[in-house]
Scaffold this motif. Structure first.
Motif, PDB file in Angstrom:
ATOM      1  N   SER A 257      34.875  34.637   5.256  1.00  0.00           N
ATOM      2  CA  SER A 257      33.843  33.804   4.646  1.00  0.00           C
ATOM      3  C   SER A 257      34.459  32.485   4.181  1.00  0.00           C
ATOM      4  O   SER A 257      35.038  32.407   3.097  1.00  0.00           O
ATOM      5  CB  SER A 257      33.210  34.543   3.467  1.00  0.00           C
ATOM      6  N   ILE A 258      34.364  31.467   5.012  1.00  0.00           N
ATOM      7  CA  ILE A 258      35.011  30.175   4.775  1.00  0.00           C
ATOM      8  C   ILE A 258      33.957  29.084   4.681  1.00  0.00           C
ATOM      9  O   ILE A 258      33.116  28.967   5.565  1.00  0.00           O
ATOM     10  CB  ILE A 258      35.993  29.838   5.919  1.00  0.00           C
ATOM     11  N   SER A 259      33.998  28.302   3.628  1.00  0.00           N
ATOM     12  CA  SER A 259      33.043  27.205   3.502  1.00  0.00           C
ATOM     13  C   SER A 259      33.444  26.040   4.408  1.00  0.00           C
ATOM     14  O   SER A 259      32.620  25.495   5.129  1.00  0.00           O
ATOM     15  CB  SER A 259      32.962  26.737   2.050  1.00  0.00           C
ATOM     16  N   SER A 260      34.698  25.659   4.345  1.00  0.00           N
ATOM     17  CA  SER A 260      35.195  24.587   5.201  1.00  0.00           C
ATOM     18  C   SER A 260      36.715  24.646   5.228  1.00  0.00           C
ATOM     19  O   SER A 260      37.342  25.262   4.359  1.00  0.00           O
ATOM     20  CB  SER A 260      34.742  23.211   4.714  1.00  0.00           C
TER      21      SER A 260
ATOM     22  N   CYS B 105      51.370  29.364  10.765  1.00  0.00           N
ATOM     23  CA  CYS B 105      50.158  28.563  10.647  1.00  0.00           C
ATOM     24  C   CYS B 105      49.797  28.435   9.167  1.00  0.00           C
ATOM     25  O   CYS B 105      49.985  29.377   8.394  1.00  0.00           O
ATOM     26  CB  CYS B 105      49.041  29.272  11.407  1.00  0.00           C
ATOM     27  N   ASN B 106      49.273  27.277   8.813  1.00  0.00           N
ATOM     28  CA  ASN B 106      48.842  27.037   7.437  1.00  0.00           C
ATOM     29  C   ASN B 106      47.478  26.366   7.447  1.00  0.00           C
ATOM     30  O   ASN B 106      47.193  25.517   8.300  1.00  0.00           O
ATOM     31  CB  ASN B 106      49.852  26.138   6.717  1.00  0.00           C
ATOM     32  N   ALA B 107      46.638  26.760   6.503  1.00  0.00           N
ATOM     33  CA  ALA B 107      45.323  26.128   6.398  1.00  0.00           C
ATOM     34  C   ALA B 107      44.922  26.012   4.944  1.00  0.00           C
ATOM     35  O   ALA B 107      45.126  26.935   4.152  1.00  0.00           O
ATOM     36  CB  ALA B 107      44.280  26.939   7.161  1.00  0.00           C
ATOM     37  N   LYS B 108      44.374  24.869   4.596  1.00  0.00           N
ATOM     38  CA  LYS B 108      43.825  24.643   3.257  1.00  0.00           C
ATOM     39  C   LYS B 108      42.312  24.746   3.368  1.00  0.00           C
ATOM     40  O   LYS B 108      41.672  23.892   3.980  1.00  0.00           O
ATOM     41  CB  LYS B 108      44.285  23.289   2.735  1.00  0.00           C
ATOM     42  N   MET B 109      41.766  25.799   2.778  1.00  0.00           N
ATOM     43  CA  MET B 109      40.383  26.153   3.009  1.00  0.00           C
ATOM     44  C   MET B 109      39.586  26.166   1.710  1.00  0.00           C
ATOM     45  O   MET B 109      40.082  26.591   0.668  1.00  0.00           O
ATOM     46  CB  MET B 109      40.299  27.523   3.678  1.00  0.00           C
TER      47      MET B 109
ATOM     48  N   ALA C  76      35.281  30.021  -6.560  1.00  0.00           N
ATOM     49  CA  ALA C  76      35.178  29.024  -5.496  1.00  0.00           C
ATOM     50  C   ALA C  76      36.237  27.955  -5.699  1.00  0.00           C
ATOM     51  O   ALA C  76      36.565  27.592  -6.834  1.00  0.00           O
ATOM     52  CB  ALA C  76      33.798  28.391  -5.496  1.00  0.00           C
ATOM     53  N   GLY C  77      36.791  27.477  -4.583  1.00  0.00           N
ATOM     54  CA  GLY C  77      37.793  26.417  -4.706  1.00  0.00           C
ATOM     55  C   GLY C  77      38.581  26.242  -3.437  1.00  0.00           C
ATOM     56  O   GLY C  77      38.264  26.825  -2.388  1.00  0.00           O
ATOM     57  N   LEU C  78      39.634  25.430  -3.529  1.00  0.00           N
ATOM     58  CA  LEU C  78      40.515  25.145  -2.407  1.00  0.00           C
ATOM     59  C   LEU C  78      41.699  26.101  -2.444  1.00  0.00           C
ATOM     60  O   LEU C  78      42.407  26.173  -3.448  1.00  0.00           O
ATOM     61  CB  LEU C  78      40.993  23.702  -2.479  1.00  0.00           C
ATOM     62  N   TYR C  79      41.925  26.794  -1.342  1.00  0.00           N
ATOM     63  CA  TYR C  79      42.995  27.784  -1.276  1.00  0.00           C
ATOM     64  C   TYR C  79      43.915  27.485  -0.093  1.00  0.00           C
ATOM     65  O   TYR C  79      43.478  26.999   0.948  1.00  0.00           O
ATOM     66  CB  TYR C  79      42.418  29.196  -1.134  1.00  0.00           C
ATOM     67  N   ASN C  80      45.176  27.838  -0.272  1.00  0.00           N
ATOM     68  CA  ASN C  80      46.202  27.626   0.742  1.00  0.00           C
ATOM     69  C   ASN C  80      46.557  28.968   1.384  1.00  0.00           C
ATOM     70  O   ASN C  80      46.989  29.888   0.696  1.00  0.00           O
ATOM     71  CB  ASN C  80      47.440  27.009   0.089  1.00  0.00           C
TER      72      ASN C  80
END
Length: 125
Positions: free
Chosen positions: A27-30, A95-99, A109-113
């Motif tokens: 479940s990813i917002s962006s 691989c890395n993603a800031k989601m 809710a927030g930005l996660y690494n």
């Protein structure tokens, strides 16, 4: 559950090519920036290449002209095309993603690494 799943590593001779893929699921917002890091034995993890949601890219100097990072936003997937591989490219690639994630019973809710599990790339001379 949000996760990054990598594929595409392996053993290749010097001068050969490999393509790494990393798919984000859950479940990813962006997804903001995505990137590839690598860690060779006895060395620190280093950034190899990164790409923003808008497609801007940057590369470490040692891979410029040989590696290409790209992403498919519809599939939440980032790729790393590696050409003209050298023995010094041997490492575990992460691989890395800031989601941006939404609220769940266990998470605000927030930005996660997030990091993938890593995939081994071995280049023989």
């Amino acid at each position: 559950q949000v996760q990054l799943v990598e594929s595409g590593g392996g053993l290749v001779q010097a001068g050969g090519s490999l393509r790494l893929s990393c798919a984000a699921s859950g479940s990813i917002s962006s997804i903001n920036a995505m990137g590839w890091y690598r860690q060779a034995p006895g060395k620190q993890r280093e950034l190899v290449a990164a790409i923003t949601s808008g497609g801007s890219t940057n590369y470490t100097d040692s891979v410029k002209g040989r590696f290409t990072i790209s992403r498919d936003n519809a599939k939440n997937t980032v790729y790393l095309q590696m050409n003209s591989l050298k023995p010094e490219d041997t490492a575990v690639y992460y691989c890395n993603a800031k989601m941006v994630l939404g609220t769940t019973p266990t998470r605000r809710a927030g930005l996660y690494n997030y990091w993938g599990q890593g995939t081994q790339v071995t280049v023989s001379s």
